[in-house]
Structure formats: structure tokens, C-alpha cells
Design a protein around this motif. Structure first.
Motif, PDB file in Angstrom:
ATOM      1  N   ASP A 160       0.385  -0.957   0.222  1.00  0.00           N
ATOM      2  CA  ASP A 160       0.200   0.384   0.093  1.00  0.00           C
ATOM      3  C   ASP A 160       0.604   1.235  -0.241  1.00  0.00           C
ATOM      4  O   ASP A 160       1.676   1.508   1.300  1.00  0.00           O
ATOM      5  N   PRO A 161       0.802   1.766  -1.120  1.00  0.00           N
ATOM      6  CA  PRO A 161       1.571   3.280  -1.048  1.00  0.00           C
ATOM      7  C   PRO A 161       1.589   4.181   0.144  1.00  0.00           C
ATOM      8  O   PRO A 161       2.246   4.852   0.603  1.00  0.00           O
ATOM      9  N   ASN A 162       0.351   4.452   0.590  1.00  0.00           N
ATOM     10  CA  ASN A 162       0.183   5.152   2.019  1.00  0.00           C
ATOM     11  C   ASN A 162       1.102   4.751   3.187  1.00  0.00           C
ATOM     12  O   ASN A 162       1.153   5.830   4.120  1.00  0.00           O
ATOM     13  N   VAL A 163       0.504   3.431   3.288  1.00  0.00           N
ATOM     14  CA  VAL A 163       1.197   2.888   4.152  1.00  0.00           C
ATOM     15  C   VAL A 163       3.104   3.538   4.482  1.00  0.00           C
ATOM     16  O   VAL A 163       3.340   3.514   4.812  1.00  0.00           O
ATOM     17  N   ALA A 164       3.803   2.717   2.970  1.00  0.00           N
ATOM     18  CA  ALA A 164       4.844   3.196   3.045  1.00  0.00           C
ATOM     19  C   ALA A 164       5.424   5.016   3.307  1.00  0.00           C
ATOM     20  O   ALA A 164       6.503   4.912   3.867  1.00  0.00           O
ATOM     21  N   ASN A 165       4.559   5.586   2.801  1.00  0.00           N
ATOM     22  CA  ASN A 165       4.423   7.527   2.880  1.00  0.00           C
ATOM     23  C   ASN A 165       4.682   7.351   4.168  1.00  0.00           C
ATOM     24  O   ASN A 165       5.655   8.432   4.628  1.00  0.00           O
ATOM     25  N   ASP A 166       3.560   7.223   5.352  1.00  0.00           N
ATOM     26  CA  ASP A 166       2.924   7.194   6.562  1.00  0.00           C
ATOM     27  C   ASP A 166       4.846   6.462   7.006  1.00  0.00           C
ATOM     28  O   ASP A 166       5.735   7.172   8.127  1.00  0.00           O
ATOM     29  N   ARG A 167       5.903   5.743   7.246  1.00  0.00           N
ATOM     30  CA  ARG A 167       6.774   5.026   7.340  1.00  0.00           C
ATOM     31  C   ARG A 167       7.711   6.272   7.120  1.00  0.00           C
ATOM     32  O   ARG A 167       8.247   6.490   7.829  1.00  0.00           O
ATOM     33  N   VAL A 168       7.700   6.538   5.760  1.00  0.00           N
ATOM     34  CA  VAL A 168       8.939   7.985   5.428  1.00  0.00           C
ATOM     35  C   VAL A 168       8.351   9.172   6.471  1.00  0.00           C
ATOM     36  O   VAL A 168       9.768   9.320   7.170  1.00  0.00           O
ATOM     37  N   ALA A 169       7.341   9.712   6.310  1.00  0.00           N
ATOM     38  CA  ALA A 169       7.018  10.429   6.922  1.00  0.00           C
ATOM     39  C   ALA A 169       7.713  10.546   8.690  1.00  0.00           C
ATOM     40  O   ALA A 169       7.755  11.193   9.452  1.00  0.00           O
ATOM     41  N   ARG A 170       7.180   9.076   9.013  1.00  0.00           N
ATOM     42  CA  ARG A 170       7.590   8.868  10.418  1.00  0.00           C
ATOM     43  C   ARG A 170       9.593   8.906  10.488  1.00  0.00           C
ATOM     44  O   ARG A 170       9.511   9.319  12.059  1.00  0.00           O
ATOM     45  N   LEU A 171       9.876   7.633   9.609  1.00  0.00           N
ATOM     46  CA  LEU A 171      10.798   8.368   9.926  1.00  0.00           C
ATOM     47  C   LEU A 171      12.173   9.160  10.087  1.00  0.00           C
ATOM     48  O   LEU A 171      12.744   9.692  10.834  1.00  0.00           O
ATOM     49  N   LEU A 172      11.424  10.178   8.915  1.00  0.00           N
ATOM     50  CA  LEU A 172      11.867  11.689   8.583  1.00  0.00           C
ATOM     51  C   LEU A 172      11.709  12.529  10.011  1.00  0.00           C
ATOM     52  O   LEU A 172      12.136  13.350  10.569  1.00  0.00           O
ATOM     53  N   GLU A 173      10.266  12.121  10.683  1.00  0.00           N
ATOM     54  CA  GLU A 173       9.908  13.063  12.324  1.00  0.00           C
ATOM     55  C   GLU A 173      11.378  12.234  12.997  1.00  0.00           C
ATOM     56  O   GLU A 173      11.162  13.798  13.789  1.00  0.00           O
ATOM     57  N   LEU A 174      11.499  11.200  12.925  1.00  0.00           N
ATOM     58  CA  LEU A 174      12.948  10.778  13.871  1.00  0.00           C
ATOM     59  C   LEU A 174      13.864  11.388  14.133  1.00  0.00           C
ATOM     60  O   LEU A 174      14.326  12.123  14.638  1.00  0.00           O
ATOM     61  N   GLU A 175      13.915  11.482  12.694  1.00  0.00           N
ATOM     62  CA  GLU A 175      15.182  12.196  12.499  1.00  0.00           C
ATOM     63  C   GLU A 175      15.020  13.682  13.074  1.00  0.00           C
ATOM     64  O   GLU A 175      16.278  14.469  13.342  1.00  0.00           O
ATOM     65  N   ARG A 176      14.374  14.183  12.603  1.00  0.00           N
ATOM     66  CA  ARG A 176      14.711  15.907  12.144  1.00  0.00           C
ATOM     67  C   ARG A 176      14.373  16.142  14.277  1.00  0.00           C
ATOM     68  O   ARG A 176      15.214  17.014  14.429  1.00  0.00           O
ATOM     69  N   LYS A 177      13.359  15.585  14.897  1.00  0.00           N
ATOM     70  CA  LYS A 177      13.360  15.571  16.319  1.00  0.00           C
ATOM     71  C   LYS A 177      14.723  15.654  16.949  1.00  0.00           C
ATOM     72  O   LYS A 177      15.202  15.237  17.613  1.00  0.00           O
ATOM     73  N   SER A 178      15.272  14.018  16.218  1.00  0.00           N
ATOM     74  CA  SER A 178      16.796  13.247  16.846  1.00  0.00           C
ATOM     75  C   SER A 178      17.700  14.978  16.119  1.00  0.00           C
ATOM     76  O   SER A 178      18.679  15.286  17.565  1.00  0.00           O
ATOM     77  N   ILE A 179      17.703  15.237  15.324  1.00  0.00           N
ATOM     78  CA  ILE A 179      18.445  16.132  15.309  1.00  0.00           C
ATOM     79  C   ILE A 179      18.318  17.811  15.862  1.00  0.00           C
ATOM     80  O   ILE A 179      18.970  18.596  16.817  1.00  0.00           O
ATOM     81  N   LYS A 180      17.013  18.075  16.228  1.00  0.00           N
ATOM     82  CA  LYS A 180      16.346  19.054  17.512  1.00  0.00           C
ATOM     83  C   LYS A 180      16.988  18.488  18.554  1.00  0.00           C
ATOM     84  O   LYS A 180      17.748  19.929  19.553  1.00  0.00           O
ATOM     85  N   ALA A 181      16.831  17.267  18.814  1.00  0.00           N
ATOM     86  CA  ALA A 181      17.695  17.498  20.318  1.00  0.00           C
ATOM     87  C   ALA A 181      19.785  17.471  20.679  1.00  0.00           C
ATOM     88  O   ALA A 181      20.046  18.173  21.240  1.00  0.00           O
ATOM     89  N   ILE A 182      19.820  17.020  18.850  1.00  0.00           N
ATOM     90  CA  ILE A 182      21.630  17.427  19.387  1.00  0.00           C
ATOM     91  C   ILE A 182      21.331  19.087  18.767  1.00  0.00           C
ATOM     92  O   ILE A 182      22.359  19.350  20.036  1.00  0.00           O
TER      93      ILE A 182
END
Length: 226
Positions: free
Chosen positions: A34-56
Motif C-alpha cells: 500500500d503506497p499510503n502505508v509506505a509514505n506514512d513510514r517514511v514520514a515517521r522516519l523523517l519526523e524521528l530524524e528531525r526530532k533527533s537533529i533538534k535534540a542534538i
């Protein structure tokens, strides 16, 4: 025979239909495709990465701020006028041992001098403090040699007479002179002098020391270069 063949053909047709429906169901309803699920996963990974960068970044900024020391504000120059009126307009001066020692030296060495002459004597004392050839404190310079009669650096400390302050106004005024000098007033009256004597005497060392100034009843000298 024909009836049996028809039954077999019908069974094969039904089986193929079921197989086709099953394959279609696998493709259509599998979430992995399902392309929507794949997009959600990418979005979640990007959000985690963004939060990690902000924390650093926040941690880095916090460390920088913790170690940050603003540059000290430059101390404004001490401005001096060599007049009694100028000194009279200043608040009463207070301080520690250095102030007391310097005031005492000015009182007994130069209280009869002009204000300019009093500042000049204070310059000599502080020039000695700055020199490696003398003690590195005001009181140490003033009391150098004290204890042996007439073998000290400042006569009043070893002439055998008690130091008694009888002129309160002169003492208060000289305390202000001492305070200004200790706070960093410019030493530009005596050309770096480390010695002086009154015009009434002619010590032997004065023949070899370069004279730098004559103010009031004092001559000022600096030590000859080695």
C-alpha cells in the motif's frame, strides 16, 4: 463419459476462478504494497530524524551557552584634574590596606605639595610596585628597609618619629588622590620615575640617575638602564 468430462471441466473452471480471486486478494489487500502505508513510514522516519537533529542542536546550544563568557566591558579611563576643586567634588574615599599605606606616604611625604606634586609622588610609588626591582605591593614598597634608622626608602618610616595625623582635611584629600591612582589614573607626570628627592638635598645617586621631571619642591628620576 461426456457427463464426467463436463464435471471435470466445471471443477477446473471453478478452481481457476477461486485461485484468481485469491491472488487478486493478496495483491489488493496486502499492506506491504500500500503506497499510503509506505509514505506514512517514511514520514515517521523523517519526523524521528528531525526530532533527533533538534535534540542534538539543543544539546549543542546548551553546552555552548554553558561555556560562554561574554567579553568584559572595557573599563573607562580614570579622568583626573590636578586641582583641589576637582578632589573636593569626589566622594569620600574608602578602601583597604593599600589605600591606607599610600595615603600615609602621601601625607608624610607630600601633603605640603601641590595636587599635581602629590599625584607625582603617588606615581613613583606605583611605578616601583610595577618594577621587578622592588616589592610588588604598595605597602611593601613604602615599608622597604623600615626598621633601620635612615636606611629606609621613605624617610618618615624610619626617622624615629611617630606618624601622627593632625590635618584631617589633608588626609581626606590625599585619600582621594591615592584612590584615583589605585584605580588606574594615568601615570604621565614623571616619565616613569622610581625615585625623587626634595630640592633641598642632593643625594649621590641623583648624579647617575636620569632626571625626568621637576614638580613643586621635588625632582624625579628613573633608574639608569643596565
Amino acid at each position: 463419459m461426456k457427463a464426467k468430462f463436463k464435471a471435470l471441466a466445471l471443477g477446473a473452471l471453478v478452481g481457476a476462478s477461486v485461485f484468481a480471486f485469491s491472488a487478486q486478494a493478496d495483491v489488493t489487500f496486502s499492506s506491504s504494497n500500500d503506497p499510503n502505508v509506505a509514505n506514512d513510514r517514511v514520514a515517521r522516519l523523517l519526523e524521528l530524524e528531525r526530532k533527533s537533529i533538534k535534540a542534538i542542536e539543543a544539546d549543542t546550544v546548551a553546552k555552548l551557552l554553558a561555556n560562554f563568557k561574554p567579553a568584559p566591558k572595557p573599563t573607562p579611563p580614570v579622568r583626573v584634574q590636578y586641582t583641589r576643586d576637582f578632589l573636593a567634588g569626589l566622594p569620600v574615599a574608602t578602601g583597604g590596606k593599600d589605600l591606607e599605606c599610600l595615603t600615609q606616604a602621601l601625607y608624610f611625604e607630600a601633603r605640603g605639595e601641590s595636587v599635581k606634586g602629590q599625584f607625582a609622588v603617588a606615581e613613583v610609588i606605583l611605578n616601583r610596585v610595577s618594577s621587578s626591582k622592588f616589592p610588588n605591593t604598595v605597602c611593601g614598597v613604602i615599608n622597604q628597609g623600615t626598621g633601620k634608622k635612615y636606611q629606609c626608602q621613605f624617610t618618615y618610616t624610619c626617622d624615629g618619629h611617630a606618624e601622627v595625623v593632625n590635618e584631617k582635611k589633608a588626609w581626606d584629600r590625599l585619600t582621594k588622590v591615592a584612590k584615583l591612582m589605585l584605580k588606574g589614573a594615568p601615570r604621565n607626570l614623571t616619565g616613569g620615575a622610581t625615585h625623587y628627592h626634595t630640592t633641598a638635598v642632593n643625594p649621590r645617586w641623583a648624579k647617575t640617575f636620569p632626571r625626568t621631571a621637576a614638580i613643586g619642591v621635588h625632582y624625579f628620576y628613573r633608574m639608569p638602564k643596565a
